[in-house]
Design an enzyme around this catalytic site. Structure first.
Site, short mmCIF file in Angstrom:
data_model
loop_
_atom_site.label_atom_id
_atom_site.label_comp_id
_atom_site.label_asym_id
_atom_site.label_seq_id
_atom_site.Cartn_x
_atom_site.Cartn_y
_atom_site.Cartn_z
N ASN A 233 32.45 33.40 35.44
CA ASN A 233 33.93 32.92 35.99
C ASN A 233 33.79 31.39 35.90
O ASN A 233 32.73 30.89 35.67
CB ASN A 233 34.04 33.73 37.50
CG ASN A 233 32.80 33.21 38.07
OD1 ASN A 233 32.68 31.88 38.70
ND2 ASN A 233 32.01 34.22 38.70
N PRO A 328 24.90 44.56 42.80
CA PRO A 328 24.89 44.83 44.35
C PRO A 328 25.38 43.67 45.12
O PRO A 328 25.44 42.70 44.48
CB PRO A 328 23.13 44.65 44.41
CG PRO A 328 22.57 44.12 43.04
CD PRO A 328 23.74 44.48 42.01
N ASP A 329 25.94 43.92 46.43
CA ASP A 329 26.54 43.13 46.93
C ASP A 329 25.46 41.99 47.73
O ASP A 329 24.88 42.80 48.91
CB ASP A 329 27.68 43.44 47.91
CG ASP A 329 28.32 42.65 48.46
OD1 ASP A 329 27.96 41.47 49.11
OD2 ASP A 329 29.72 42.65 48.73
N ILE A 330 25.16 40.97 47.40
CA ILE A 330 24.09 40.29 48.08
C ILE A 330 24.09 40.00 49.43
O ILE A 330 23.44 40.10 50.32
CB ILE A 330 23.64 38.96 47.14
CG1 ILE A 330 23.24 39.39 45.61
CG2 ILE A 330 22.76 38.21 47.89
CD1 ILE A 330 23.53 38.25 44.46
N PHE A 346 31.73 33.31 52.04
CA PHE A 346 32.86 32.58 51.31
C PHE A 346 33.95 33.77 50.75
O PHE A 346 33.26 34.76 50.47
CB PHE A 346 32.64 31.78 50.28
CG PHE A 346 32.25 30.33 50.68
CD1 PHE A 346 31.10 30.01 51.59
CD2 PHE A 346 33.22 29.28 50.52
CE1 PHE A 346 31.10 28.77 52.04
CE2 PHE A 346 33.16 27.87 50.87
CZ PHE A 346 31.84 27.35 51.65
N LYS A 364 31.84 42.94 55.29
CA LYS A 364 30.66 42.57 55.26
C LYS A 364 29.71 42.49 56.52
O LYS A 364 28.63 41.92 56.64
CB LYS A 364 30.65 41.22 54.48
CG LYS A 364 31.31 41.31 53.14
CD LYS A 364 30.72 40.59 52.19
CE LYS A 364 31.43 40.85 50.85
NZ LYS A 364 30.92 40.47 49.46
O1 PMT Z 1 31.82 26.49 42.54
P1 PMT Z 1 33.12 25.82 42.82
O2 PMT Z 1 33.94 25.52 41.60
O3 PMT Z 1 33.01 24.68 43.57
O4 PMT Z 1 33.96 26.83 43.34
C1 PMT Z 1 33.75 27.24 44.79
C2 PMT Z 1 34.05 28.49 45.10
C3 PMT Z 1 35.57 29.11 45.09
C4 PMT Z 1 33.10 29.64 44.21
C5 PMT Z 1 33.57 29.15 46.43
O5 PMT Z 1 34.17 28.22 47.35
C6 PMT Z 1 33.78 30.35 46.97
O6 PMT Z 1 34.95 30.70 47.42
N1 PMT Z 1 32.87 31.29 46.78
C7 PMT Z 1 32.75 32.79 46.79
C8 PMT Z 1 33.57 33.30 45.72
C9 PMT Z 1 33.52 34.68 45.77
O7 PMT Z 1 32.87 35.29 44.86
O8 PMT Z 1 33.99 35.45 47.02
P2 PMT Z 1 33.99 37.15 46.93
O9 PMT Z 1 35.34 37.22 47.91
O10 PMT Z 1 34.29 37.76 45.58
O11 PMT Z 1 32.80 37.24 47.52
C10 PMT Z 1 32.82 37.22 49.00
C11 PMT Z 1 31.39 36.75 49.40
O12 PMT Z 1 30.27 37.82 49.24
C12 PMT Z 1 30.84 35.38 49.10
O13 PMT Z 1 30.11 34.85 49.96
C13 PMT Z 1 29.91 35.83 47.70
O14 PMT Z 1 28.89 34.83 47.47
C14 PMT Z 1 29.50 37.24 48.20
N2 PMT Z 1 29.11 38.02 47.29
C15 PMT Z 1 30.18 38.95 46.33
C16 PMT Z 1 29.81 39.83 45.42
C17 PMT Z 1 28.39 40.04 45.17
N3 PMT Z 1 28.06 40.85 44.32
N4 PMT Z 1 27.48 39.44 46.35
C18 PMT Z 1 27.66 38.70 47.06
O15 PMT Z 1 26.99 38.06 47.70
#
Ligand code: PMT
Length: 420
Positions: A233, A328-330, A346, A364
């Site tokens: 991404n 896996p969702d870390i 985030f 979460k």
């Molecule tokens: O890197 P940049 O260009 O500066 O952009 C920043 C950003 C937009 C990436 C950042 O601000 C951000 O929003 N990061 C989280 C993006 C994301 O994947 O969000 P999510 O809604 O899919 O995931 C929710 C949370 O679960 C996140 O904290 C993510 O790190 C975590 N996660 C998600 C999936 C997974 N398999 N494991 C995780 O730990």
């Protein structure tokens, strides 16, 4: 805790009303604050008087409304003294014009003079059309106020008086009243002259995370399809690296687990480079038992290819169907540990930010989640965050990512310490 309204006895504010349609809400705000035991002295700009009458505010507060510094009834110095005697000046609504005036330090009417001459905290609740809010000049001015130590309350997104929808609505009156009361209560406990610790805003100060062990994930992950292709991404890592730098500045021992990015690692952090979500998961699992705080900024790929090919897949005329397996969702894993570190997630959403972010925080089971609009945040140098915690939501207005990261870390540190 923020969000619980207890009386703020014997406190006194100046409620500054400027000339926007949300001025009518100031009447309800004054009423709610007075119900909480706060003394309210209203000061209005001339423009505000076109939206709500001073007579209304005077009747509600039982005090003459201050408007004109040249008013013969009282001399201007006394007006300024009123601002100085207050525990806070709250500008609600604050128009783009008034915010610009504050940012420049202008004092061409009574209210702006009171703000410039004040000896107390200034809280500003912006309210304006979405395009005025999004304008670079307004964003610059708001960021300047935040740097000057002013508390920015809101705005929020929603339907606007002009019929458009977007960011710029004033915080709901109840929420504003709660923020003001919480502020006044915090002043009681820490003393009038000292700054508040851990408030959300863009103030570059205060908390110390010396010795606190922190794991931060950043950047994208790359899920191989074959020897040369993959699924990834547009995350650049900028937000996560800024969070790592801000944490390091506060004295935390930072481990930055990063997917592939083109960025230099912030000085002083321990860097672990990974490529795929599985590798990121491994790296986190190994280190998380020692961590006090975990912040997941990484845009982890939700799926990986079931069987990546070791060789480059040859092109053929037919369709190519890839089977994808969930990764896996870390963050969820870390949050579900028997003794989890303080977890911050985030959420990058392209729509329904508040609704999805709130649901994600719940799913979460994490105390704090920073939400951003994916299309504005990813890859960009600037961002805007809404923090969701048990007390509600807190907007960190548009700013460069390091400024935001510093403000976020202040909030994280405050919540983390409250839990110890
Ligand atoms: O890197 P940049 O260009 O500066 O952009 C920043 C950003 C937009 C990436 C950042 O601000 C951000 O929003 N990061 C989280 C993006 C994301 O994947 O969000 P999510 O809604 O899919 O995931 C929710 C949370 O679960 C996140 O904290 C993510 O790190 C975590 N996660 C998600 C999936 C997974 N398999 N494991 C995780 O730990």
């Amino acid at each position: 805790m923020r969000g619980i309204m207890e009386p703020a006895q014997q406190k006194h504010i100046v409620l500054g009303i400027t000339g926007g349609i949300a001025a009518y809400k100031a009447a309800e705000l004054a009423r709610l604050l007075m119900k909480q035991g706060v003394g309210v002295q209203v000061a209005m700009t001339e423009a505000a008087c076109h939206f709500i009458t001073p007579a209304t505010m005077q009747a509600l507060t039982g005090r003459p409304v201050l408007i004109n510094q040249w008013d013969a009834a009282e001399n201007g110095m006394a007006h300024i003294a009123m601002g100085r005697a207050a525990d806070a000046i709250v500008i609600a609504p604050a128009t783009a014009d008034f915010i610009a005036k504050l940012a420049l330090g202008l004092a061409d009417d009574l209210l702006s003079t009171m703000c410039l001459a004040r000896d107390c905290q200034l809280l500003v609740a912006p309210a304006m059309n979405r395009q005025m809010w999004g304008n670079a000049a307004t964003q610059r001015n708001v960021a300047q106020l935040a740097r000057d130590g002013v508390d920015i309350l809101g705005p929020v997104s929603g339907v606007q008086a002009c019929g458009e929808e977007g960011m710029g609505r004033m915080l709901e009156t109840e929420e504003l009243a709660r923020e003001v009361v919480v502020f006044l209560q915090s002043r009681s406990s820490v003393g009038r002259a000292s700054a508040r610790q851990g408030d959300v805003g863009l103030k570059p100060d205060l908390q110390n995370l010396s010795g606190v062990k922190m794991i931060i994930t950043a950047g994208p992950t790359y899920e191989a399809i074959d020897a040369v292709r993959g699924i990834t991404n547009r995350s650049s890592g900028k937000m996560g690296y800024a969070v790592a730098q801000a944490a390091q500045e506060l004295g935390a021992e930072v481990t930055l687990i990063s997917g592939p990015t083109a960025l230099h690692k912030p000085h002083g952090v321990q860097a672990v480079d990974v490529i795929s979500a599985a590798q990121m998961f491994d790296a986190v699992q190994q280190r998380v038992p020692a961590a006090d705080i975990f912040i997941g900024v990484a845009a982890v790929a939700d799926y990986r290819v079931a069987q990546a090919s070791a060789q480059k897949i040859k092109k053929s005329d037919g369709n190519l169907i890839l089977e994808l397996l969930p990764n896996p969702d870390i963050l969820a894993y870390v949050a579900s540990l028997p003794q989890p570190p303080f977890c911050v997630g985030f959420a990058a959403e392209s729509e329904n930010l508040r609704e999805y972010a709130t649901a994600k925080r719940k799913a979460k089971n994490i105390p704090l989640l920073a939400a951003n609009l994916a299309q504005q945040a990813i890859g960009a140098d600037e961002n805007e965050l809404i923090l969701f915690d048990d007390a509600g939501e807190h907007v960190l207005p548009r700013a460069d990512k390091l400024t935001l990261a510093r403000a976020l870390l202040q909030h994280v540190a405050k919540l983390y310490k409250d839990r110890l």
